[in-house]
Design a protein around this motif. Structure first.
Motif, PDB file in Angstrom:
ATOM      1  N   UNK A 231      10.038 -24.100 -11.281  1.00 46.28           N
ATOM      2  CA  UNK A 231       9.765 -23.024 -12.247  1.00 46.28           C
ATOM      3  C   UNK A 231      10.536 -21.783 -11.817  1.00 46.28           C
ATOM      4  N   UNK A 232      11.187 -21.132 -12.789  1.00 43.75           N
ATOM      5  CA  UNK A 232      11.938 -19.904 -12.507  1.00 43.75           C
ATOM      6  C   UNK A 232      11.647 -18.913 -13.620  1.00 43.75           C
ATOM      7  N   UNK A 233      11.390 -17.671 -13.245  1.00 44.63           N
ATOM      8  CA  UNK A 233      11.106 -16.640 -14.254  1.00 44.63           C
ATOM      9  C   UNK A 233      11.631 -15.296 -13.774  1.00 44.63           C
ATOM     10  N   UNK A 234      11.901 -14.417 -14.750  1.00 43.92           N
ATOM     11  CA  UNK A 234      12.207 -13.024 -14.416  1.00 43.92           C
ATOM     12  C   UNK A 234      11.821 -12.139 -15.593  1.00 43.92           C
ATOM     13  N   UNK A 235      11.887 -10.844 -15.361  1.00 40.23           N
ATOM     14  CA  UNK A 235      11.514  -9.856 -16.385  1.00 40.23           C
ATOM     15  C   UNK A 235      12.745  -9.498 -17.195  1.00 40.23           C
ATOM     16  N   UNK A 236      12.640  -9.596 -18.494  1.00 38.39           N
ATOM     17  CA  UNK A 236      13.762  -9.270 -19.381  1.00 38.39           C
ATOM     18  C   UNK A 236      13.996  -7.755 -19.363  1.00 38.39           C
ATOM     19  N   UNK A 237      15.249  -7.372 -19.104  1.00 35.77           N
ATOM     20  CA  UNK A 237      15.606  -5.954 -19.094  1.00 35.77           C
ATOM     21  C   UNK A 237      15.144  -5.200 -17.869  1.00 35.77           C
ATOM     22  N   UNK A 238      14.878  -5.886 -16.778  1.00 35.40           N
ATOM     23  CA  UNK A 238      14.372  -5.184 -15.592  1.00 35.40           C
ATOM     24  C   UNK A 238      15.459  -4.321 -14.948  1.00 35.40           C
ATOM     25  N   UNK A 239      16.705  -4.753 -15.036  1.00 37.68           N
ATOM     26  CA  UNK A 239      17.788  -3.951 -14.442  1.00 37.68           C
ATOM     27  C   UNK A 239      17.885  -2.600 -15.126  1.00 37.68           C
ATOM     28  N   UNK A 240      17.823  -2.589 -16.455  1.00 34.91           N
ATOM     29  CA  UNK A 240      17.850  -1.306 -17.179  1.00 34.91           C
ATOM     30  C   UNK A 240      16.612  -0.482 -16.877  1.00 34.91           C
ATOM     31  N   UNK A 241      15.466  -1.167 -16.712  1.00 36.53           N
ATOM     32  CA  UNK A 241      14.232  -0.452 -16.403  1.00 36.53           C
ATOM     33  C   UNK A 241      14.321   0.240 -15.049  1.00 36.53           C
ATOM     34  N   UNK A 242      14.971  -0.399 -14.086  1.00 40.93           N
ATOM     35  CA  UNK A 242      15.074   0.190 -12.752  1.00 40.93           C
ATOM     36  C   UNK A 242      15.882   1.473 -12.749  1.00 40.93           C
ATOM     37  N   UNK A 243      16.743   1.645 -13.751  1.00 41.08           N
ATOM     38  CA  UNK A 243      17.528   2.877 -13.827  1.00 41.08           C
ATOM     39  C   UNK A 243      16.779   4.004 -14.512  1.00 41.08           C
ATOM     40  N   UNK A 244      15.755   3.666 -15.301  1.00 44.85           N
ATOM     41  CA  UNK A 244      15.029   4.693 -16.048  1.00 44.85           C
ATOM     42  C   UNK A 244      13.746   5.138 -15.361  1.00 44.85           C
ATOM     43  N   UNK A 245      13.209   4.341 -14.427  1.00 41.85           N
ATOM     44  CA  UNK A 245      11.968   4.694 -13.736  1.00 41.85           C
ATOM     45  C   UNK A 245      12.269   5.213 -12.339  1.00 41.85           C
ATOM     46  N   UNK A 246      11.398   6.089 -11.858  1.00 43.97           N
ATOM     47  CA  UNK A 246      11.525   6.541 -10.478  1.00 43.97           C
ATOM     48  C   UNK A 246      11.096   5.404  -9.555  1.00 43.97           C
ATOM     49  N   UNK A 247      11.540   5.405  -8.297  1.00 42.60           N
ATOM     50  CA  UNK A 247      11.247   4.264  -7.411  1.00 42.60           C
ATOM     51  C   UNK A 247       9.764   3.955  -7.266  1.00 42.60           C
ATOM     52  N   UNK A 248       8.918   4.981  -7.206  1.00 44.96           N
ATOM     53  CA  UNK A 248       7.483   4.726  -7.037  1.00 44.96           C
ATOM     54  C   UNK A 248       6.904   3.976  -8.231  1.00 44.96           C
ATOM     55  N   UNK A 249       7.260   4.412  -9.440  1.00 40.25           N
ATOM     56  CA  UNK A 249       6.765   3.729 -10.637  1.00 40.25           C
ATOM     57  C   UNK A 249       7.329   2.318 -10.739  1.00 40.25           C
ATOM     58  N   UNK A 250       8.581   2.170 -10.380  1.00 35.32           N
ATOM     59  CA  UNK A 250       9.190   0.844 -10.423  1.00 35.32           C
ATOM     60  C   UNK A 250       8.512  -0.106  -9.441  1.00 35.32           C
ATOM     61  N   UNK A 251       8.221   0.408  -8.245  1.00 34.57           N
ATOM     62  CA  UNK A 251       7.553  -0.425  -7.249  1.00 34.57           C
ATOM     63  C   UNK A 251       6.151  -0.810  -7.704  1.00 34.57           C
ATOM     64  N   UNK A 252       5.445   0.121  -8.363  1.00 38.88           N
ATOM     65  CA  UNK A 252       4.098  -0.183  -8.850  1.00 38.88           C
ATOM     66  C   UNK A 252       4.135  -1.295  -9.890  1.00 38.88           C
ATOM     67  N   UNK A 253       5.034  -1.159 -10.871  1.00 36.92           N
ATOM     68  CA  UNK A 253       5.109  -2.162 -11.929  1.00 36.92           C
ATOM     69  C   UNK A 253       5.496  -3.520 -11.354  1.00 36.92           C
ATOM     70  N   UNK A 254       6.476  -3.531 -10.465  1.00 32.75           N
ATOM     71  CA  UNK A 254       6.936  -4.795  -9.896  1.00 32.75           C
ATOM     72  C   UNK A 254       5.846  -5.461  -9.066  1.00 32.75           C
ATOM     73  N   UNK A 255       5.183  -4.693  -8.208  1.00 34.99           N
ATOM     74  CA  UNK A 255       4.118  -5.272  -7.380  1.00 34.99           C
ATOM     75  C   UNK A 255       2.934  -5.725  -8.216  1.00 34.99           C
ATOM     76  N   UNK A 256       2.634  -4.974  -9.264  1.00 33.42           N
ATOM     77  CA  UNK A 256       1.539  -5.374 -10.149  1.00 33.42           C
ATOM     78  C   UNK A 256       1.873  -6.700 -10.824  1.00 33.42           C
ATOM     79  N   UNK A 257       3.096  -6.828 -11.274  1.00 34.33           N
ATOM     80  CA  UNK A 257       3.530  -8.068 -11.929  1.00 34.33           C
ATOM     81  C   UNK A 257       3.526  -9.245 -10.942  1.00 34.33           C
ATOM     82  N   UNK A 258       4.124  -9.046  -9.774  1.00 32.17           N
ATOM     83  CA  UNK A 258       4.230 -10.140  -8.806  1.00 32.17           C
ATOM     84  C   UNK A 258       2.868 -10.564  -8.274  1.00 32.17           C
ATOM     85  N   UNK A 259       1.970  -9.608  -8.083  1.00 24.00           N
ATOM     86  CA  UNK A 259       0.644  -9.963  -7.558  1.00 24.00           C
ATOM     87  C   UNK A 259      -0.135 -10.816  -8.553  1.00 24.00           C
TER      88      UNK A 259
END
Length: 489
Positions: A231-259
């Motif tokens: 099984x392989x998955x990723x978030x659509x448009x995550x690269x563009x999202x990483x440029x629009x969010x500050x690192x703290x918000x990006x880390x929160x969203x990513x960790x929330x998703x992965x957890x």
């Protein structure tokens, strides 16, 4: 002479020798005092030389017995020798009352500490009586028994007995104390290592870590070939999202998703291989498996649960001010090499093979919120899931076109009355119900809301006709009278 503290910290075998040395020394001293304080006593003073000989050969004898037989035979043999020495002394002193009492008390104490069996104690009693009478017949002769001892001998005997008991008891107490300290130390170290192991286990698949802890798997470079579902998955448009969010918000969203995704994978007993940014690589079939077919079905079940969970997360993220995120998922089934790769000092447990790459390519080709599976996976799950065929596609790194299928839902033949969540979407209508998130006391309120929705739909159905035009009441209708015009002649 070595200090007593030195002997109290020795091992049991060494302390047993020291304790035996104390006992024989006290017997020799008592025999000496008995000879000089008792009238007409002719107790032989060569017995201490016999004790010295026994003490000299006992370590070598004990070592040979333990090597030739076992510890129990060694302990029983030395105990019988002690019984013979005591019986000889009692024969020499003609069962002097105080010496007999103190000697028997010391023997009982030694018997308890040495854990001599009841059968051996009975045998030792017969052995001691035999040695006693043989010594009387051949060496010391018969005389007046159970005579009272002198004051000097009485005081000395009790002091020796107290010293013998005290040294033995202090040693046992120290052994218990040292054992307790060692147990606490080992217990704390075990907890410490378990805590470290739990922390390190978060960097490895749970099944692999458990297998290593149980001793079923070794941490060495090796691999095997198995048929697995990847099984392989990723978030659509995550690269563009990483440029629009500050690192703290990006880390929160990513960790929330992965957890959340990892918890779902854990629920389905999947092996989480690795995280690659927002991408997740998961496989079924090693180190535990339920069979190739069931592994594929479980993997698709997991993918559908992840897609459902993403809808819940997406609504929450939007309320928090984050963009609405979607995922793409690809699943393939085939033979891969799975095991430990790398170097002896640094290795990774992962999979290598065509189908691992195929799952990644399927994920890249999938639409948002779509589960795209290979033809091999479809052949394993088609009896349980409704899938829609897609046009064969050319994928990067794969020469021939790949036949793929889109997972729609489980077959309706499955019983749905025990489903934990519902997701139904139609034009102008979207029902999302997750019973895992609903408490028991909230059921009446949900029922009222659903009943109001049904009543509203029924009302709307009465208000409009089959063409979707609002019906008029009778009083709202306009009646036009038609007047006949005169006819020309």
């Amino acid at each position: 002479m070595l200090p007593l503290e030195y002997w109290l910290d020795r091992e049991p075998k060494q302390f047993d020798y020291f304790h035996r040395l104390m006992g024989y020394s006290m017997l020799s001293l008592g025999l000496l005092v008995y000879t000089f304080t008792t009238d007409g006593s002719h107790a032989p003073l060569y017995l201490p030389l016999l004790f010295a000989l026994v003490l000299f050969i006992s370590p070598r004898l004990a070592q040979w017995l333990q090597y030739r037989y076992n510890v129990q035979v060694q302990r029983n043999t030395l105990f019988l020798i002690d019984i013979a020495m005591v019986a000889t002394v009692l024969s020499a002193v003609h069962l002097n009352l105080i010496i007999t009492f103190c000697t028997f008390a010391a023997l009982i104490y030694s018997t308890v500490n040495s854990k001599i069996s009841f059968f051996m104690m009975s045998l030792a009693g017969l052995w001691g009586v035999s040695v006693f009478y043989l010594a009387n017949i051949w060496v010391f002769g018969f005389g007046q028994y159970f005579a009272l001892a002198s004051t000097e001998l009485t005081v000395l005997a009790f002091l020796c007995l107290i010293a013998y008991f005290t040294v033995g008891s202090v040693y046992q107490a120290r052994r218990v104390h040292n054992a307790s300290q060692k147990r606490e130390y080992y217990y704390s170290q075990m907890n410490r290592y378990m805590e470290f192991a739990n922390q390190l286990s978060r960097y490895a698949p749970q099944q692999l870590w458990q297998s290593i802890m149980k001793g079923e798997t070794e941490a060495k470079i090796e691999y095997k070939r198995k048929k697995m579902t990847i099984f392989f998955s990723d978030i659509e448009g995550f690269t563009e999202l990483s440029e629009s969010l500050i690192p703290d918000d990006l880390a929160f969203v990513l960790n929330d998703y992965l957890s959340h995704m990892t918890e779902i994978a854990k629920k389905y007993e999947a092996t989480v291989d690795k995280f690659m940014g927002d991408a997740i690589l998961i496989f079924f079939g090693d180190p535990t498996t339920q069979g190739v077919e069931q592994d594929a079905k479980t993997c698709v079940d997991m993918a559908m649960a992840m897609r459902q969970q993403m809808k819940i997360l997406r609504k929450r993220w939007v309320k928090m001010g984050y963009p609405a995120l979607h995922i793409r998922m690809g699943i393939s089934t085939g033979y891969c090499h799975v095991g430990n790769y790398g170097a002896a000092h640094r290795m990774a447990y992962t999979i290598v093979g065509r189908d691992a790459n195929l799952a990644a390519r399927l994920q890249s080709a999938a639409d948002v919120d779509e589960i795209l599976i290979s033809d091999d996976t479809y052949n394993l799950i088609k009896d349980d899931f409704l899938c829609a065929p897609k046009q064969p596609m050319f994928l990067k790194g794969i020469q021939l076109p790949v036949k793929t299928w889109q997972v729609m839902e489980k077959h309706s033949a499955r019983q749905t009355e025990y489903q934990r969540w519902f997701d139904y979407e139609y034009k102008g209508f979207h029902l999302l119900l997750n019973l895992d998130e609903v408490q028991n006391f909230e059921y009446p309120e949900l029922i009222q809301v659903l009943e109001k929705m049904v009543q509203r739909i029924q009302t709307q159905q009465r208000l409009i006709n089959a063409h979707g035009v609002v019906r008029l009441n009778l009083e709202d209708e306009v009646v036009v009278d038609i007047v006949d015009r005169p006819t020309r002649l």
